[in-house]
Scaffold this motif. Structure first.
Motif, PDB file in Angstrom:
ATOM      1  N   THR A 143       0.797  -1.238   0.000  1.00 56.01           N
ATOM      2  CA  THR A 143       0.000   0.000   0.000  1.00 56.01           C
ATOM      3  C   THR A 143       0.825   1.281   0.000  1.00 56.01           C
ATOM      4  O   THR A 143       0.314   2.324  -0.394  1.00 56.01           O
ATOM      5  N   GLY A 144       2.051   1.228   0.502  1.00 50.92           N
ATOM      6  CA  GLY A 144       2.850   2.441   0.655  1.00 50.92           C
ATOM      7  C   GLY A 144       2.390   3.302   1.813  1.00 50.92           C
ATOM      8  O   GLY A 144       2.869   4.419   1.993  1.00 50.92           O
ATOM      9  N   LEU A 145       1.483   2.792   2.632  1.00 50.74           N
ATOM     10  CA  LEU A 145       0.933   3.559   3.750  1.00 50.74           C
ATOM     11  C   LEU A 145       1.752   3.335   5.009  1.00 50.74           C
ATOM     12  O   LEU A 145       2.207   2.229   5.284  1.00 50.74           O
ATOM     13  N   LEU A 146       1.912   4.409   5.761  1.00 57.51           N
ATOM     14  CA  LEU A 146       2.703   4.362   6.985  1.00 57.51           C
ATOM     15  C   LEU A 146       1.954   5.100   8.084  1.00 57.51           C
ATOM     16  O   LEU A 146       1.448   6.198   7.876  1.00 57.51           O
ATOM     17  N   ILE A 147       1.884   4.482   9.262  1.00 60.34           N
ATOM     18  CA  ILE A 147       1.234   5.100  10.413  1.00 60.34           C
ATOM     19  C   ILE A 147       2.245   6.015  11.093  1.00 60.34           C
ATOM     20  O   ILE A 147       3.354   5.599  11.412  1.00 60.34           O
ATOM     21  N   MET A 148       1.863   7.251  11.303  1.00 60.35           N
ATOM     22  CA  MET A 148       2.784   8.233  11.874  1.00 60.35           C
ATOM     23  C   MET A 148       2.753   8.257  13.403  1.00 60.35           C
ATOM     24  O   MET A 148       3.671   8.744  14.023  1.00 60.35           O
ATOM     25  N   ASP A 149       1.702   7.709  14.021  1.00 59.59           N
ATOM     26  CA  ASP A 149       1.603   7.670  15.487  1.00 59.59           C
ATOM     27  C   ASP A 149       2.478   6.546  16.018  1.00 59.59           C
ATOM     28  O   ASP A 149       2.156   5.377  15.868  1.00 59.59           O
ATOM     29  N   LYS A 150       3.604   6.872  16.619  1.00 55.55           N
ATOM     30  CA  LYS A 150       4.544   5.863  17.108  1.00 55.55           C
ATOM     31  C   LYS A 150       4.119   5.283  18.448  1.00 55.55           C
ATOM     32  O   LYS A 150       4.677   4.300  18.903  1.00 55.55           O
ATOM     33  N   LEU A 151       3.104   5.855  19.099  1.00 50.68           N
ATOM     34  CA  LEU A 151       2.697   5.387  20.411  1.00 50.68           C
ATOM     35  C   LEU A 151       1.626   4.310  20.342  1.00 50.68           C
ATOM     36  O   LEU A 151       1.428   3.583  21.296  1.00 50.68           O
ATOM     37  N   GLY A 152       0.923   4.203  19.226  1.00 49.69           N
ATOM     38  CA  GLY A 152      -0.168   3.246  19.119  1.00 49.69           C
ATOM     39  C   GLY A 152       0.317   1.855  18.767  1.00 49.69           C
ATOM     40  O   GLY A 152       1.492   1.582  18.622  1.00 49.69           O
ATOM     41  N   VAL A 153      -0.653   0.960  18.647  1.00 50.51           N
ATOM     42  CA  VAL A 153      -0.367  -0.409  18.233  1.00 50.51           C
ATOM     43  C   VAL A 153       0.082  -0.382  16.781  1.00 50.51           C
ATOM     44  O   VAL A 153      -0.269   0.510  16.028  1.00 50.51           O
ATOM     45  N   GLY A 154       0.849  -1.351  16.350  1.00 51.44           N
ATOM     46  CA  GLY A 154       1.414  -1.404  15.009  1.00 51.44           C
ATOM     47  C   GLY A 154       0.394  -1.376  13.901  1.00 51.44           C
ATOM     48  O   GLY A 154      -0.807  -1.330  14.120  1.00 51.44           O
ATOM     49  N   ARG A 155       0.886  -1.453  12.701  1.00 50.54           N
ATOM     50  CA  ARG A 155       0.051  -1.401  11.519  1.00 50.54           C
ATOM     51  C   ARG A 155      -0.676  -2.714  11.275  1.00 50.54           C
ATOM     52  O   ARG A 155      -1.686  -2.755  10.619  1.00 50.54           O
ATOM     53  N   SER A 156      -0.140  -3.804  11.757  1.00 53.38           N
ATOM     54  CA  SER A 156      -0.669  -5.119  11.406  1.00 53.38           C
ATOM     55  C   SER A 156      -1.950  -5.454  12.153  1.00 53.38           C
ATOM     56  O   SER A 156      -2.147  -5.068  13.295  1.00 53.38           O
ATOM     57  N   GLY A 157      -2.816  -6.194  11.471  1.00 52.62           N
ATOM     58  CA  GLY A 157      -4.077  -6.621  12.060  1.00 52.62           C
ATOM     59  C   GLY A 157      -3.897  -7.620  13.178  1.00 52.62           C
ATOM     60  O   GLY A 157      -4.662  -7.646  14.132  1.00 52.62           O
ATOM     61  N   GLN A 158      -2.873  -8.470  13.081  1.00 46.68           N
ATOM     62  CA  GLN A 158      -2.649  -9.454  14.129  1.00 46.68           C
ATOM     63  C   GLN A 158      -2.218  -8.768  15.424  1.00 46.68           C
ATOM     64  O   GLN A 158      -2.665  -9.134  16.506  1.00 46.68           O
ATOM     65  N   SER A 167      -6.727   7.883  10.681  1.00 48.07           N
ATOM     66  CA  SER A 167      -6.482   9.258  10.237  1.00 48.07           C
ATOM     67  C   SER A 167      -5.006   9.646  10.328  1.00 48.07           C
ATOM     68  O   SER A 167      -4.614  10.674   9.781  1.00 48.07           O
ATOM     69  N   ASP A 168      -4.192   8.823  10.988  1.00 48.90           N
ATOM     70  CA  ASP A 168      -2.766   9.142  11.148  1.00 48.90           C
ATOM     71  C   ASP A 168      -1.891   8.398  10.142  1.00 48.90           C
ATOM     72  O   ASP A 168      -0.726   8.144  10.394  1.00 48.90           O
ATOM     73  N   VAL A 169      -2.445   8.095   8.977  1.00 54.56           N
ATOM     74  CA  VAL A 169      -1.741   7.336   7.942  1.00 54.56           C
ATOM     75  C   VAL A 169      -1.410   8.254   6.767  1.00 54.56           C
ATOM     76  O   VAL A 169      -2.240   9.061   6.354  1.00 54.56           O
ATOM     77  N   ILE A 170      -0.178   8.129   6.267  1.00 56.61           N
ATOM     78  CA  ILE A 170       0.218   8.880   5.076  1.00 56.61           C
ATOM     79  C   ILE A 170       0.877   7.927   4.080  1.00 56.61           C
ATOM     80  O   ILE A 170       1.396   6.882   4.461  1.00 56.61           O
ATOM     81  N   LYS A 171       0.840   8.316   2.831  1.00 56.04           N
ATOM     82  CA  LYS A 171       1.521   7.565   1.777  1.00 56.04           C
ATOM     83  C   LYS A 171       2.961   8.072   1.739  1.00 56.04           C
ATOM     84  O   LYS A 171       3.198   9.266   1.624  1.00 56.04           O
ATOM     85  N   VAL A 172       3.922   7.132   1.858  1.00 54.33           N
ATOM     86  CA  VAL A 172       5.332   7.498   1.929  1.00 54.33           C
ATOM     87  C   VAL A 172       6.097   6.755   0.834  1.00 54.33           C
ATOM     88  O   VAL A 172       6.011   5.525   0.748  1.00 54.33           O
ATOM     89  N   VAL A 202       9.087   4.906  -0.810  1.00 49.91           N
ATOM     90  CA  VAL A 202      10.040   4.017  -0.150  1.00 49.91           C
ATOM     91  C   VAL A 202      11.396   4.687   0.047  1.00 49.91           C
ATOM     92  O   VAL A 202      12.080   4.449   1.035  1.00 49.91           O
ATOM     93  N   GLU A 203      11.763   5.563  -0.861  1.00 53.58           N
ATOM     94  CA  GLU A 203      13.038   6.268  -0.738  1.00 53.58           C
ATOM     95  C   GLU A 203      13.046   7.236   0.447  1.00 53.58           C
ATOM     96  O   GLU A 203      14.100   7.599   0.944  1.00 53.58           O
ATOM     97  N   ASP A 204      11.868   7.653   0.908  1.00 48.42           N
ATOM     98  CA  ASP A 204      11.742   8.571   2.039  1.00 48.42           C
ATOM     99  C   ASP A 204      11.379   7.854   3.336  1.00 48.42           C
ATOM    100  O   ASP A 204      11.202   8.500   4.371  1.00 48.42           O
ATOM    101  N   LEU A 205      11.269   6.547   3.295  1.00 50.35           N
ATOM    102  CA  LEU A 205      10.797   5.795   4.457  1.00 50.35           C
ATOM    103  C   LEU A 205      11.686   5.980   5.683  1.00 50.35           C
ATOM    104  O   LEU A 205      11.203   6.208   6.778  1.00 50.35           O
TER     105      LEU A 205
END
Length: 196
Positions: free
Chosen positions: A97-112, A160-165, A167-170
């Protein structure tokens, strides 16, 4: 690096400190099973899937973009592994997806990872409602509903804290670049010119 894979000579390739390994599907699965993760599902489909980590409402990018991200990360790494914040499902979600969660305090991106936290949380939050529910079926229904809603709220496709990033800027967006600069400064203090 020699490969023991009869199908794919580069199978098992990994750069030091990368965290990403190039592998064929047979070697990746070993004796395990393959499960299809679904992208771009409707919210109603997402909510009826009881098991977390099986789908997302976020659509997948074209295969060329997905492969570009995966190959770039093979060469440059994907950060330190963390079961809740940066795991293999997070890697796959980002590549697709190229999507990245910017909130570092929350639970990860994965559903599991979200499900591991969401199930107990739903049980705890639904506890006060047990007084209003006369039967175990009612309590189970409320708990299941709260669990599904907590999974939906943490889905990368609706947050709402997701942005498209790109890969070169990851590395810059997740703070890896800052760590690299600090490590470089610690390793080479004698390279600085001090003037008085």
């Amino acid at each position: 690096m020699s490969s023991s894979c009869p199908t794919f000579p580069d199978c098992g390739f990994k750069l030091p400190n990368s965290g990403v390994t190039l592998t064929c599907l047979d070697c990746f699965l070993g004796k395990g099973s393959l499960y299809c993760f679904e992208y771009g599902v409707a919210p109603s489909v997402f909510l009826v899937k009881v098991r977390g980590g099986t789908c997302t409402t976020a659509p997948s990018d074209p295969p060329e973009s997905v492969i570009h991200r995966a190959m770039y990360l093979l060469q440059n790494g994907f950060g330190n592994y963390d079961v809740f914040q940066n795991n293999c499902e997070d890697f796959a979600l980002y590549c697709k997806t190229g999507l990245l969660i910017m909130d570092k305090l929350g639970v990860g991106r994965s559903g599991q990872a979200s499900s591991a936290v969401g199930a107990p949380l739903a049980a705890i939050l639904s506890s006060p409602l047990k007084l209003l529910m006369p039967s175990p079926v009612g309590v189970a229904t409320v708990t299941a509903g709260m669990y599904c809603m907590s999974r939906y709220a943490t889905d990368i496709g609706v947050r709402s804290d997701v942005i498209k990033v790109a890969v070169e800027d990851l590395a810059v967006n997740v703070g890896w670049a800052e760590d690299d600069h600090e490590e470089a400064a610690e390793r080479a203090p004698s390279d600085r010119l001090i003037t008085g």
